[in-house]
Design a protein around this motif. Structure first.
Motif, short mmCIF file in Angstrom:
data_model
loop_
_atom_site.label_atom_id
_atom_site.label_comp_id
_atom_site.label_asym_id
_atom_site.label_seq_id
_atom_site.Cartn_x
_atom_site.Cartn_y
_atom_site.Cartn_z
N TYR A 146 0.92 -1.18 -0.03
CA TYR A 146 0.03 -0.02 0.04
C TYR A 146 0.73 1.25 -0.08
CZ TYR A 146 -3.81 -2.75 1.24
OH TYR A 146 -5.01 -3.54 1.30
N PRO A 197 -7.35 11.14 7.69
CA PRO A 197 -7.52 10.02 8.61
C PRO A 197 -7.70 11.09 9.89
CG PRO A 197 -5.21 9.62 7.91
CD PRO A 197 -5.86 10.30 6.93
N LEU A 198 -7.02 12.08 9.95
CA LEU A 198 -7.49 12.85 11.31
C LEU A 198 -8.39 13.89 11.04
CD1 LEU A 198 -3.56 13.29 12.19
CD2 LEU A 198 -5.04 11.82 13.34
N ASN A 199 -8.97 14.01 10.06
CA ASN A 199 -10.05 14.81 9.95
C ASN A 199 -9.73 16.29 9.81
OD1 ASN A 199 -12.90 14.87 9.14
ND2 ASN A 199 -13.55 14.50 11.41
N ILE A 200 -8.33 16.55 9.40
CA ILE A 200 -7.78 18.04 9.71
C ILE A 200 -8.16 18.81 8.50
CG2 ILE A 200 -5.60 19.03 9.73
CD1 ILE A 200 -4.84 17.33 11.93
N VAL A 252 -0.07 18.23 12.84
CA VAL A 252 -0.87 18.56 13.79
C VAL A 252 -0.06 19.93 14.32
CG1 VAL A 252 -1.30 17.84 16.13
CG2 VAL A 252 -1.50 16.45 14.33
N SER A 273 -2.45 12.45 3.19
CA SER A 273 -2.79 11.18 3.47
C SER A 273 -2.72 11.26 4.96
CB SER A 273 -1.33 10.33 2.94
OG SER A 273 -0.27 10.69 3.75
N VAL A 274 -2.15 12.17 5.49
CA VAL A 274 -2.42 12.18 7.27
C VAL A 274 -3.42 13.03 7.42
CG1 VAL A 274 -1.09 13.36 9.02
CG2 VAL A 274 0.09 11.81 7.31
N THR A 301 2.86 13.49 10.64
CA THR A 301 1.87 13.82 11.32
C THR A 301 2.14 14.79 12.41
OG1 THR A 301 1.29 11.31 11.38
CG2 THR A 301 0.14 12.75 13.00
N ALA A 302 3.23 14.83 12.95
CA ALA A 302 3.69 15.93 13.75
C ALA A 302 3.67 17.09 12.96
CB ALA A 302 5.16 15.63 14.34
N LYS A 342 5.93 8.54 8.72
CA LYS A 342 4.54 8.84 9.25
C LYS A 342 4.39 9.67 10.38
CE LYS A 342 1.19 6.58 6.55
NZ LYS A 342 2.07 7.36 5.41
N ILE A 343 5.50 9.34 11.27
CA ILE A 343 5.23 10.12 12.67
C ILE A 343 5.78 11.58 12.49
CG2 ILE A 343 6.73 10.48 14.65
CD1 ILE A 343 6.90 7.17 14.98
N GLU A 344 6.90 11.85 11.68
CA GLU A 344 7.31 13.15 11.37
C GLU A 344 6.15 14.07 10.56
OE1 GLU A 344 12.06 11.50 11.53
OE2 GLU A 344 10.86 11.86 9.59
#
Lengths: 528, 528
Positions: free
Chosen positions: B30, B275-278, B150, B271-272, B146-147, B142-144
């Protein structure tokens, strides 16, 4: 694009399609569970897995969450097989060929609460309970986990939210009960190399008679954690039953805390906080206090060092952090005594597991080369803990601790604990240090007016600590010492040439020492 | 834990060990590149890959980043082989057995800037350039990622930072140049079902003679995107050269924008964000304007609908968003005209690709059943764009647009565009709708005083749209309409019984319509 979840009305649609058998796929995916389905597999085609990659795998009553990968090679998995990665296979604990089922994972129930936090709302107790439960059960994706951590960073959590978070973290794991009225513990917020006071405070306070079941972590970003240094002397990983027995017999232990399932959400959160360098007050308080309460402590002494290169850099900042710790501890029913200490430089002489173990043993033996700062700080912290005892007058603790140390009772207690945990036969009179050394000298004459904790930790890690226990840095000069040009400031020990080369490069860029004049010494007020 | 990166002094240590050959591992991961090394492989053992899982794979001069999985089965990869997942294999574009190398990936250079943003600092132009470049090159975990998303959420970005972000997003991708003085575009911030004005505005404005190379997205969370609906009528995916030719010949197109490499960082961020509805103002502005500027637009009309269930719910909120769009557009040299529109209910009658295509064609044909709101809104937006033309007086655009539509010139233009892109032979007089239907009736008599855009979109999606183009919702009643009990409010179309059942369940919980009295109608001031 139809959701396959609809528990209210179509339970049969959500039921697992059957007929799959489990197959171990010999791929190690680093703690991320992965499930493998063949593209032609009827289950894959029927379930519409394309859109969502998080699935729930079930076998023999166990359920785990996994990321789905699709396979086009029957040598990896065939139709009718449900492949799982090595970790996932171990978690399911059933043999190859066992019946298994897979379905789209339900989104974590706390996601709406997460979205509210991302949007800056204040969350309630139930929200934190739901979020922390989902995190501990690995129901959050990395994206969701990171979003939670970043959304709670800085001053995004008020103090009641920090309390809710901490309480929820305690509630999701095991909570130890020592069946004692008074169970003491100590903790330092970290950041000061060589600061191994726990290995002195535990034997002193346990010798006094208080119950002190100390569990510590290994180093995460530092050159040694207490568990790493204690491991030079004794086994630190043992079954919980053995730990309990040691504590009941000797009143204290110095073990690794990783196996006890205390505040399991904390470990998951740290997996994201660490790569992002996040260490906000709220998360620090929740992490530390949840572990301590879960470990069964009733009284905690907390060490907050301040200094120009410590985690906390000013007294107002330390006081603000102290108030947050106190607020949350009070609400949790934990008696907390915060001590602000001098964090301007490393504590002790050695930085790295073997070097630190040497320092600790010298203090316990009242050896003439014992580092005085490590001794004094440990006595003061031990004194504070001893004063938790109802029959000790405020102010008497330090003297009692000193008597225990000077009389050799602390050394005897440490030897008993080492023997009970499993002695490693470490000869602290002749510690085996990394045989490759590099002396770092003063570039000019003057007075040592600054030692950079962060850079010194970096140098010790590059030299190999904590993975190579014999590696590290041995400090020969401290703040306020006068030096002549070329005089050795510290010695680097390494076991591998490449490691020494990395450490040397770092020193050449920045050796962590600042030489100046006496009036440039940083002043830090500390209380005891 | 010695870092293996030290470019200054030990280049040989960082150099790729050689002797590996590439092997396609038939696993579809994926869009996350995965590399596979056997545990006994000398390269794996020598490189100390355990601690970090992000690696760089190199073959034939190409470099891709991948997550490393360790394999214990030579049937998957053997020693000396470097396995890569299907996507990664395609990106490398070399055959099985080709020489390849793997090493630990350098951390993205912009990580220090990311950490500063996480800590609440303001970033500069160079910071955003570095971050966006790393994101577009998939150097962020993905962590970076998303950070970053947000940390930039809510009001964390000031307007100059939004400009820097947008500018950096334009700079990292392709930028189209149509070699025209005036290139117009329109965009809606979204959230209103059925709102297919682009498919009317493009033929009207192109028929007037302005260059209007419209590229659209497919639905992300809605029941249809413009690309989904246009695809009912014509091919929307075509080589860029063909698209260029169509635009030069017909002045307009209605194509899918996914293949043009415009603002590639945007797709990674989405892509981030999804899923976070941002959907924060700063990110919305950067996403929309970067795509439009990269697509070569010089003049943009932007539609901001407001209503109780629209993305923007009040006029002050719309005005604040308008000012941010204008500030950034001005700095980018894009001429922007923001239009605040009525977002209290869906636009047109149909919701879902085929239903919406039917509505569009009815408006173009001046059919008696053409939805008047879709016609009027499209004429007003087209009029605004026509007024970009220097020889049109302010206020004359609407009339010109109406003449073009009424005269059939817009229909002729649309037919020419459809033919040029590749007609699908859609018969809009007899549209093939999902044959399973469900009529949803008014539970009581009264006036329609509310239609929930979000719930209606959800119902249409559950019915199958946009994946099943024939599925969706056909609205029979609109705001202000009087109804008697049992009168049909809307009809659901589906092609599969399970989809219809899901849609029915959703309707039973909440049918999206509110029946009340005339005084309860929501009032929204809109400008034109």
């Amino acid at each position: 694009m139809v959701s396959t979840k609809n528990p209210d009305s179509s339970p049969d649609r959500a039921a697992p399609p059957s007929g799959l058998v489990l197959r171990r796929v010999a791929i190690d995916t680093y703690h991320e569970n992965v499930a493998y389905l063949h593209r032609e597999c009827a289950v894959y085609r029927a379930e519409g897995f394309q859109a969502l990659s998080k699935v729930e795998v079930r076998a023999n009553g166990k359920r785990i969450l996994a990321t789905l990968n699709v396979v086009d090679d029957t040598a990896i998995v065939g139709c009718g097989e449900l492949g799982v990665s090595e970790d996932a296979f171990a978690q399911l604990a059933v043999p190859n060929g066992h019946p298994a089922a897979v379905s789209q994972a339900e989104p974590a129930a706390s996601i709406p609460a997460l979205f509210r936090k991302i949007n800056g709302e204040r969350l309630g107790r139930e929200d934190f309970e739901a979020i922390v439960r989902d995190i501990a059960q690995h129901r959050y994706s990395k994206i969701e986990l990171t979003a939670f951590v970043v959304a709670c960073n800085r001053s995004e959590l008020d103090r009641e939210e920090v309390y809710f978070l901490t309480e929820a973290m305690v509630a999701t794991g095991r909570r130890l009960d020592w069946h004692e009225r008074l169970v003491v513990d100590k903790h330092c917020i970290g950041g000061i190399p060589g600061n191994r006071t726990s290995m002195l405070v535990v034997p002193i306070v346990a010798a006094y008679g208080l119950v002190f079941p100390k569990t510590s972590s290994r180093a995460i970003t530092s050159p040694a954690g207490t568990a790493d240094t204690m491991e030079v002397l004794a086994t630190v990983e043992m079954p919980f039953e053995q730990l309990t027995q040691i504590v009941h017999q000797h009143h204290g232990c110095l073990a690794w805390g990783g196996t006890a399932d205390l505040s399991p959400a904390d470990d998951v959160l740290i997996s994201v906080e660490r790569p992002l360098n996040i260490d906000s007050p709220g998360q620090m308080v929740a992490s530390i206090l949840s572990k301590k309460v879960a470990a069964g402590a009733t009284h905690l002494v907390l060490d907050i060092p301040i200094g120009p290169t410590a985690k906390v850099r000013s007294m107002p900042e330390a006081q603000k952090l102290r108030r947050l710790f106190e607020y949350v501890a009070d609400r949790l029913g934990l008696s907390l005594d915060v001590v602000v200490t001098d964090g301007r430089q490393p504590i002790g002489r050695g930085v790295g597991p073997v070097l630190e173990a040497r320092d600790v043993m010298r203090v316990l033996e009242n050896h003439p080369d014992a580092p005085d700062d490590l001794r004094e700080k440990s006595l003061r912290l031990a004194g504070r803990l001893i004063e938790c005892s109802p029959d000790v007058r405020g102010g008497d603790g330090y003297r009692i601790a000193r008597d225990i140390l000077d009389s050799g009772r602390a050394l005897a207690k440490m030897q008993a604990i080492i023997a009970a945990q499993g002695a490693k036969g470490f000869d602290h009179h002749h510690p085996a240090l990394g045989s490759l050394t590099l002396d770092v000298a003063a570039p000019s004459a003057g007075v040592v007016v600054g030692i950079d904790n962060l850079q010194l930790a970096r140098i010790a890690r590059l030299a190999g600590a904590p993975k190579v226990p014999q590696a590290g840095v041995d400090l020969l000069k401290r703040l306020g010492d006068a030096v002549v040009q070329g005089e050795v400031l510290y010695r680097i020990h390494a076991s591998y040439a490449a490691d020494l080369a990395f450490a040397r490069d770092a020193c050449e860029r920045e050796n962590a020492y600042r030489i100046g004049t006496v009036d440039q010494l940083p002043q830090v007020f500390v209380e005891f």
